[in-house]
Structures are given as structure tokens and as C-alpha cells.
Design a protein around this motif. Structure first.
Motif, PDB file in Angstrom:
ATOM      1  N   ARG A  14       0.838  -1.195   0.000  1.00 15.01           N
ATOM      2  CA  ARG A  14       0.000   0.000   0.000  1.00 15.01           C
ATOM      3  C   ARG A  14       0.873   1.244   0.000  1.00 15.01           C
ATOM      4  N   ILE A  15       0.454   2.225  -0.775  1.00 18.87           N
ATOM      5  CA  ILE A  15       1.171   3.492  -0.880  1.00 18.87           C
ATOM      6  C   ILE A  15       0.271   4.557  -0.270  1.00 18.87           C
ATOM      7  N   PRO A  16       0.661   5.146   0.841  1.00 16.21           N
ATOM      8  CA  PRO A  16      -0.227   6.130   1.462  1.00 16.21           C
ATOM      9  C   PRO A  16      -0.382   7.365   0.578  1.00 16.21           C
ATOM     10  N   LEU A  17      -1.587   7.918   0.566  1.00 16.85           N
ATOM     11  CA  LEU A  17      -1.846   9.161  -0.148  1.00 16.85           C
ATOM     12  C   LEU A  17      -1.106  10.251   0.605  1.00 16.85           C
ATOM     13  N   GLN A  18      -0.058  10.798  -0.008  1.00 18.27           N
ATOM     14  CA  GLN A  18       0.873  11.658   0.718  1.00 18.27           C
ATOM     15  C   GLN A  18       0.314  13.030   1.052  1.00 18.27           C
ATOM     16  N   ALA A  19      -0.635  13.481   0.268  1.00 12.17           N
ATOM     17  CA  ALA A  19      -1.182  14.798   0.541  1.00 12.17           C
ATOM     18  C   ALA A  19      -2.156  14.720   1.720  1.00 12.17           C
ATOM     19  N   GLY A  20      -2.565  15.853   2.224  1.00  7.30           N
ATOM     20  CA  GLY A  20      -3.437  15.895   3.384  1.00  7.30           C
ATOM     21  C   GLY A  20      -4.846  15.429   3.102  1.00  7.30           C
ATOM     22  N   GLY A  21      -5.724  15.635   4.082  1.00 10.74           N
ATOM     23  CA  GLY A  21      -7.104  15.201   3.994  1.00 10.74           C
ATOM     24  C   GLY A  21      -7.863  15.823   2.853  1.00 10.74           C
ATOM     25  N   GLN A  22      -7.497  17.041   2.474  1.00 15.10           N
ATOM     26  CA  GLN A  22      -8.196  17.708   1.372  1.00 15.10           C
ATOM     27  C   GLN A  22      -7.987  16.948   0.062  1.00 15.10           C
ATOM     28  N   ALA A  23      -6.803  16.411  -0.165  1.00 11.57           N
ATOM     29  CA  ALA A  23      -6.548  15.627  -1.367  1.00 11.57           C
ATOM     30  C   ALA A  23      -7.391  14.352  -1.355  1.00 11.57           C
ATOM     31  N   GLU A  81     -10.283  13.967   0.069  1.00  7.70           N
ATOM     32  CA  GLU A  81     -11.655  14.377  -0.225  1.00  7.70           C
ATOM     33  C   GLU A  81     -11.849  14.645  -1.710  1.00  7.70           C
ATOM     34  N   LYS A  82     -10.869  15.259  -2.333  1.00  6.23           N
ATOM     35  CA  LYS A  82     -10.978  15.555  -3.762  1.00  6.23           C
ATOM     36  C   LYS A  82     -10.971  14.287  -4.604  1.00  6.23           C
ATOM     37  N   ILE A  83     -10.124  13.327  -4.253  1.00  4.93           N
ATOM     38  CA  ILE A  83     -10.100  12.051  -4.980  1.00  4.93           C
ATOM     39  C   ILE A  83     -11.434  11.336  -4.800  1.00  4.93           C
ATOM     40  N   ALA A  84     -11.989  11.361  -3.582  1.00  4.85           N
ATOM     41  CA  ALA A  84     -13.286  10.740  -3.330  1.00  4.85           C
ATOM     42  C   ALA A  84     -14.379  11.407  -4.162  1.00  4.85           C
ATOM     43  N   TYR A  85     -14.322  12.734  -4.262  1.00  2.00           N
ATOM     44  CA  TYR A  85     -15.302  13.481  -5.066  1.00  2.00           C
ATOM     45  C   TYR A  85     -15.174  13.120  -6.541  1.00  2.00           C
ATOM     46  N   ILE A  86     -13.950  13.078  -7.036  1.00  3.62           N
ATOM     47  CA  ILE A  86     -13.712  12.710  -8.435  1.00  3.62           C
ATOM     48  C   ILE A  86     -14.272  11.322  -8.710  1.00  3.62           C
ATOM     49  N   MET A  90     -12.278   3.037 -16.323  1.00  2.89           N
ATOM     50  CA  MET A  90     -10.846   2.925 -16.017  1.00  2.89           C
ATOM     51  C   MET A  90     -10.409   4.044 -15.071  1.00  2.89           C
ATOM     52  N   ALA A  91     -10.909   5.253 -15.292  1.00  2.00           N
ATOM     53  CA  ALA A  91     -10.583   6.362 -14.400  1.00  2.00           C
ATOM     54  C   ALA A  91     -11.177   6.127 -13.010  1.00  2.00           C
ATOM     55  N   TYR A  92     -12.379   5.551 -12.961  1.00  2.50           N
ATOM     56  CA  TYR A  92     -13.031   5.226 -11.691  1.00  2.50           C
ATOM     57  C   TYR A  92     -12.203   4.210 -10.899  1.00  2.50           C
ATOM     58  N   VAL A  93     -11.733   3.186 -11.582  1.00  2.00           N
ATOM     59  CA  VAL A  93     -10.902   2.161 -10.942  1.00  2.00           C
ATOM     60  C   VAL A  93      -9.588   2.776 -10.461  1.00  2.00           C
ATOM     61  N   GLU A  94      -8.991   3.627 -11.276  1.00  2.42           N
ATOM     62  CA  GLU A  94      -7.740   4.296 -10.902  1.00  2.42           C
ATOM     63  C   GLU A  94      -7.929   5.128  -9.633  1.00  2.42           C
ATOM     64  N   ALA A  95      -9.014   5.884  -9.575  1.00  2.00           N
ATOM     65  CA  ALA A  95      -9.294   6.701  -8.389  1.00  2.00           C
ATOM     66  C   ALA A  95      -9.480   5.808  -7.156  1.00  2.00           C
ATOM     67  N   GLY A  96     -10.131   4.679  -7.333  1.00  2.00           N
ATOM     68  CA  GLY A  96     -10.299   3.741  -6.224  1.00  2.00           C
ATOM     69  C   GLY A  96      -8.982   3.167  -5.758  1.00  2.00           C
ATOM     70  N   ASP A  97      -8.104   2.858  -6.713  1.00  2.00           N
ATOM     71  CA  ASP A  97      -6.777   2.345  -6.359  1.00  2.00           C
ATOM     72  C   ASP A  97      -5.965   3.388  -5.584  1.00  2.00           C
ATOM     73  N   ILE A  98      -6.089   4.640  -5.979  1.00  2.00           N
ATOM     74  CA  ILE A  98      -5.386   5.713  -5.267  1.00  2.00           C
ATOM     75  C   ILE A  98      -5.940   5.825  -3.851  1.00  2.00           C
ATOM     76  N   GLN A  99      -7.258   5.777  -3.718  1.00  2.00           N
ATOM     77  CA  GLN A  99      -7.873   5.845  -2.390  1.00  2.00           C
ATOM     78  C   GLN A  99      -7.424   4.696  -1.496  1.00  2.00           C
TER      79      GLN A  99
END
Length: 84
Positions: free
Chosen positions: A6-15, A17-22, A47-56
Motif C-alpha cells: 500500500r502506498i499512502p496518499l501523501q497529501a493531506g485530507g483535502q486531497a 476528499e478531492k479524490i473521493a469526489y472525483i 478505467m478512471a473510476y478504478v484508478e481513483a479507487g486504487d489511489i484511495q
């Protein structure tokens, strides 16, 4: 079971939230594309939806900058007029 580290999302909570919104918006767009029968568009949105989920989930980094091949930095000139 996924054995990728797992790779932690390095940016803060706002990032986060934005990925979740996207991802939420992509889910809605996917449904619209599906309802209209736009199969290729639906696939690309999926594919973009899956990518966003993987980032989350921490399975992919937020950015791939600095990884893999880098552009050569060469200027690309327009082709100009095309003659038939």
C-alpha cells in the motif's frame, strides 16, 4: 488477495476528499454513458473510476512523475498544410 504494498496518499485530507469526489462524479458519469449506450466512453470512465479507487486504497501513487520513461524535451512542430 492483493499482495501489492500500500502506498499512502501523501497529501493531506483535502486531497483525499478531492479524490473521493472525483471518484463519485466518475461513477455518475459512468451511469450516464451506460444509459446512452456509449460503450467506449463508459469503458474509459470506468478505467478512471478504478484508478481513483486504487489511489484511495493506497494501491497506486497519486502521481507517476519521476517514474518510467521521461519525455525527450524535443519541440514538436505542427505539420502545416496538408496537400491532397
Amino acid at each position: 488477495m492483493n499482495s501489492k504494498p500500500r502506498i499512502p496518499l501523501q497529501a493531506g485530507g483535502q486531497a483525499r476528499e478531492k479524490i473521493a469526489y472525483i471518484r463519485q462524479m466518475l461513477g455518475e458519469l459512468r451511469a450516464v454513458a451506460d444509459a446512452e449506450g456509449a460503450e467506449m466512453l463508459r469503458y474509459l470512465i470506468e478505467m478512471a473510476y478504478v484508478e481513483a479507487g486504487d489511489i484511495q486504497a493506497g494501491l497506486r501513487p497519486l502521481s507517476i512523475r519521476g517514474e518510467g520513461n521521461q519525455p525527450a524535451g524535443m519541440a514538436v512542430e505542427p505539420a502545416g498544410k496538408v496537400q491532397f
